[in-house]
Design a protein around this motif. Structure first.
Motif, PDB file in Angstrom:
ATOM      1  N   THR A 109       0.836  -1.199   0.000  1.00  0.00           N
ATOM      2  CA  THR A 109       0.000   0.000   0.000  1.00  0.00           C
ATOM      3  C   THR A 109       0.876   1.257   0.000  1.00  0.00           C
ATOM      4  O   THR A 109       2.103   1.177   0.131  1.00  0.00           O
ATOM      5  CB  THR A 109      -0.923   0.010   1.224  1.00  0.00           C
ATOM      6  OG1 THR A 109      -0.116   0.071   2.415  1.00  0.00           O
ATOM      7  CG2 THR A 109      -1.773  -1.246   1.270  1.00  0.00           C
ATOM      8  N   SER A 110       0.232   2.414  -0.103  1.00  0.00           N
ATOM      9  CA  SER A 110       0.986   3.675  -0.131  1.00  0.00           C
ATOM     10  C   SER A 110       1.673   3.981   1.194  1.00  0.00           C
ATOM     11  O   SER A 110       2.641   4.742   1.231  1.00  0.00           O
ATOM     12  CB  SER A 110       0.052   4.833  -0.501  1.00  0.00           C
ATOM     13  OG  SER A 110      -0.963   4.995   0.471  1.00  0.00           O
ATOM     14  N   GLU A 145      -7.746   2.597   3.258  1.00  0.00           N
ATOM     15  CA  GLU A 145      -8.505   2.799   2.020  1.00  0.00           C
ATOM     16  C   GLU A 145      -8.669   1.509   1.239  1.00  0.00           C
ATOM     17  O   GLU A 145      -9.685   1.311   0.564  1.00  0.00           O
ATOM     18  CB  GLU A 145      -7.802   3.853   1.160  1.00  0.00           C
ATOM     19  CG  GLU A 145      -7.883   5.261   1.730  1.00  0.00           C
ATOM     20  CD  GLU A 145      -7.048   6.248   0.944  1.00  0.00           C
ATOM     21  OE1 GLU A 145      -7.306   7.460   1.062  1.00  0.00           O
ATOM     22  OE2 GLU A 145      -6.143   5.812   0.206  1.00  0.00           O
ATOM     23  N   ILE A 165     -11.785  -0.862  -6.092  1.00  0.00           N
ATOM     24  CA  ILE A 165     -10.514  -1.276  -6.689  1.00  0.00           C
ATOM     25  C   ILE A 165     -10.734  -2.467  -7.614  1.00  0.00           C
ATOM     26  O   ILE A 165     -10.238  -2.506  -8.753  1.00  0.00           O
ATOM     27  CB  ILE A 165      -9.495  -1.632  -5.586  1.00  0.00           C
ATOM     28  CG1 ILE A 165      -9.157  -0.383  -4.760  1.00  0.00           C
ATOM     29  CG2 ILE A 165      -8.237  -2.239  -6.184  1.00  0.00           C
ATOM     30  CD1 ILE A 165      -8.324  -0.670  -3.526  1.00  0.00           C
ATOM     31  N   ASP A 215     -12.477  -1.408 -10.851  1.00  0.00           N
ATOM     32  CA  ASP A 215     -11.587  -0.709 -11.786  1.00  0.00           C
ATOM     33  C   ASP A 215     -10.636  -1.692 -12.482  1.00  0.00           C
ATOM     34  O   ASP A 215     -10.400  -1.595 -13.696  1.00  0.00           O
ATOM     35  CB  ASP A 215     -10.784   0.357 -11.039  1.00  0.00           C
ATOM     36  CG  ASP A 215     -11.658   1.489 -10.536  1.00  0.00           C
ATOM     37  OD1 ASP A 215     -12.783   1.645 -11.050  1.00  0.00           O
ATOM     38  OD2 ASP A 215     -11.225   2.201  -9.607  1.00  0.00           O
ATOM     39  N   PRO A 225      -0.891   0.327  -4.694  1.00  0.00           N
ATOM     40  CA  PRO A 225      -0.004   1.362  -4.120  1.00  0.00           C
ATOM     41  C   PRO A 225      -0.582   2.765  -4.127  1.00  0.00           C
ATOM     42  O   PRO A 225      -0.004   3.664  -3.514  1.00  0.00           O
ATOM     43  CB  PRO A 225       1.247   1.270  -5.014  1.00  0.00           C
ATOM     44  CG  PRO A 225       1.232  -0.122  -5.549  1.00  0.00           C
ATOM     45  CD  PRO A 225      -0.200  -0.434  -5.760  1.00  0.00           C
ATOM     46  N   LYS A 226      -1.689   2.980  -4.775  1.00  0.00           N
ATOM     47  CA  LYS A 226      -2.319   4.307  -4.776  1.00  0.00           C
ATOM     48  C   LYS A 226      -3.138   4.549  -3.512  1.00  0.00           C
ATOM     49  O   LYS A 226      -3.575   5.673  -3.266  1.00  0.00           O
ATOM     50  CB  LYS A 226      -3.233   4.452  -5.988  1.00  0.00           C
ATOM     51  CG  LYS A 226      -2.525   4.323  -7.326  1.00  0.00           C
ATOM     52  CD  LYS A 226      -3.520   4.397  -8.468  1.00  0.00           C
ATOM     53  CE  LYS A 226      -2.847   4.204  -9.819  1.00  0.00           C
ATOM     54  NZ  LYS A 226      -3.844   4.220 -10.934  1.00  0.00           N
ATOM     55  N   TYR A 227      -3.350   3.512  -2.711  1.00  0.00           N
ATOM     56  CA  TYR A 227      -4.236   3.617  -1.552  1.00  0.00           C
ATOM     57  C   TYR A 227      -3.487   3.267  -0.274  1.00  0.00           C
ATOM     58  O   TYR A 227      -2.531   2.486  -0.282  1.00  0.00           O
ATOM     59  CB  TYR A 227      -5.431   2.660  -1.699  1.00  0.00           C
ATOM     60  CG  TYR A 227      -6.266   2.892  -2.927  1.00  0.00           C
ATOM     61  CD1 TYR A 227      -7.324   3.789  -2.913  1.00  0.00           C
ATOM     62  CD2 TYR A 227      -5.999   2.214  -4.119  1.00  0.00           C
ATOM     63  CE1 TYR A 227      -8.099   4.006  -4.044  1.00  0.00           C
ATOM     64  CE2 TYR A 227      -6.767   2.429  -5.257  1.00  0.00           C
ATOM     65  CZ  TYR A 227      -7.814   3.320  -5.210  1.00  0.00           C
ATOM     66  OH  TYR A 227      -8.577   3.530  -6.319  1.00  0.00           O
ATOM     67  N   THR A 228      -3.945   3.867   0.829  1.00  0.00           N
ATOM     68  CA  THR A 228      -3.438   3.482   2.146  1.00  0.00           C
ATOM     69  C   THR A 228      -4.101   2.178   2.568  1.00  0.00           C
ATOM     70  O   THR A 228      -5.027   1.685   1.920  1.00  0.00           O
ATOM     71  CB  THR A 228      -3.747   4.568   3.193  1.00  0.00           C
ATOM     72  OG1 THR A 228      -5.185   4.681   3.348  1.00  0.00           O
ATOM     73  CG2 THR A 228      -3.177   5.907   2.776  1.00  0.00           C
ATOM     74  N   SER A 268      -0.540  -2.483  -9.710  1.00  0.00           N
ATOM     75  CA  SER A 268      -0.427  -1.087 -10.129  1.00  0.00           C
ATOM     76  C   SER A 268      -1.439  -0.200  -9.417  1.00  0.00           C
ATOM     77  O   SER A 268      -1.209   1.003  -9.245  1.00  0.00           O
ATOM     78  CB  SER A 268      -0.643  -0.977 -11.640  1.00  0.00           C
ATOM     79  OG  SER A 268       0.335  -1.705 -12.351  1.00  0.00           O
ATOM     80  N   SER A 269      -2.540  -0.791  -8.955  1.00  0.00           N
ATOM     81  CA  SER A 269      -3.617  -0.017  -8.331  1.00  0.00           C
ATOM     82  C   SER A 269      -3.465   0.098  -6.820  1.00  0.00           C
ATOM     83  O   SER A 269      -3.691   1.169  -6.252  1.00  0.00           O
ATOM     84  CB  SER A 269      -4.966  -0.657  -8.659  1.00  0.00           C
ATOM     85  OG  SER A 269      -6.018   0.066  -8.064  1.00  0.00           O
TER      86      SER A 269
END
Length: 305
Positions: A74-75, A137, A145, A148, A131-134, A128-129
């Motif tokens: 995650t981020s 999240e 997620i 998408d 790491p955009k979220y904590t 790829s998706s």
């Protein structure tokens, strides 16, 4: 000759049997002629040319599912393990007259291992998706997620004749140390909320008691004020009565004070106390006696009247 005829008949029957076949419901058959694609056969009873045509593939048109696990970060640098379930089926819609453009044709001739390739696309899209979220999240938006990712991979697999129906994140697992830390954080937060609730309850209790005490003191003050008012009115009435008998104001006040003193002493004498109360100055005894005589004279004059 008869035997030869029987052999020929047997061969003909075998050829006929070899060329007759039935395609089951929710399946389709790809027919090749001399090793080359010829046609797609739907469910039902069909005939093909033995030894020249063959059933290259029996394609299942029902929705299937495969499952796999991935690790992603995650981020906020927390590695999570996720279980993924993907539902798919061969794209059997055909909007063109050319069978080579259909999903049935592409699903068989374009991909060697379609499930493994679909899984690779999903893993790449998820990694790829995520790491955009904590971490929070990821738990809150896991359905978004997955939706998408499914939309992204669906477009890719459609080119190969597969329809990716849905992608589900069925489970999210954390490393043991992270899970223990989160449990401690949650426990501390619950304890904090509980302490705040207890403090608030205690504050409400204290405020309520203070308000009740203030109201009680206010009512007590009103009662004392009324009592003193009544006493003052009684004293004023008594003094007016004494004044009407001809006694001066000063004598009336002294008589009233002496009467109060004698009443107090009478009540004190009826108690079980052995204490003797003496005046601080014995010279005041004569004054007391004179006040008593004055009081007696006043009573006598009132009786004669």
């Amino acid at each position: 000759m008869f035997i030869f005829t029987l052999i020929i008949l047997a061969v003909i029957v075998l050829i006929i049997i070899k060329g007759i076949y039935v395609v089951n419901q929710q399946t389709a058959v790809i027919i090749e002629r001399l090793g080359k694609f010829n046609r797609i056969v739907p469910a039902g009873f069909h005939v093909m040319i033995p030894f020249i045509e063959r059933k290259a593939a029996i394609v299942n048109l029902r929705t299937n599912q495969f499952e796999f696990e991935i690790d992603a970060k995650t981020s906020d640098n927390v590695t999570v393990n996720m279980e993924i379930a993907a539902q798919y089926h061969v794209s059997f819609s055909n909007n063109t007259s050319d069978p080579r453009q259909s999903g049935l044709y592409k699903s068989y001739y374009m991909l060697q291992r379609p499930i493994q390739q679909m899984e690779s696309y999903l893993i790449d899209a998820l990694r790829s998706s995520i790491p955009k979220y904590t971490l929070d999240e990821v738990f809150e938006k896991k359905d978004d997620i997955a939706s998408d990712v499914n939309a992204t991979v669906h477009d890719m697999m459609d080119e190969y004749g597969y329809d990716l129906v849905s992608t589900l994140i069925t489970s999210i697992k954390l490393p043991a140390d992270v899970e223990n830390s989160m449990n401690k954080i949650n426990s501390a937060q619950r304890e904090k909320i509980a302490a705040q609730s207890l403090a608030e309850a205690e504050r409400i209790k204290i405020v309520t008691e203070a308000k009740a005490n203030a109201e009680a003191m206010e009512q007590a003050g009103i009662g004392i004020a009324n009592q003193r008012k009544a006493i003052a009115e009684g004293i004023a009435t008594s003094l007016d009565t004494i004044k009407e008998s001809g006694v001066s104001t000063q004598e009336a006040n002294e008589l009233f004070l002496f009467t109060q003193w004698t009443d107090m002493m009478e009540k004190f004498s009826k108690s079980k106390s052995a204490t003797v109360v003496l005046p601080s100055d014995f010279r005041t005894s004569a004054s007391m006696f004179e006040q008593m005589l004055t009081a007696e004279n006043v009573r006598g004059e009132n009786n004669e009247v």
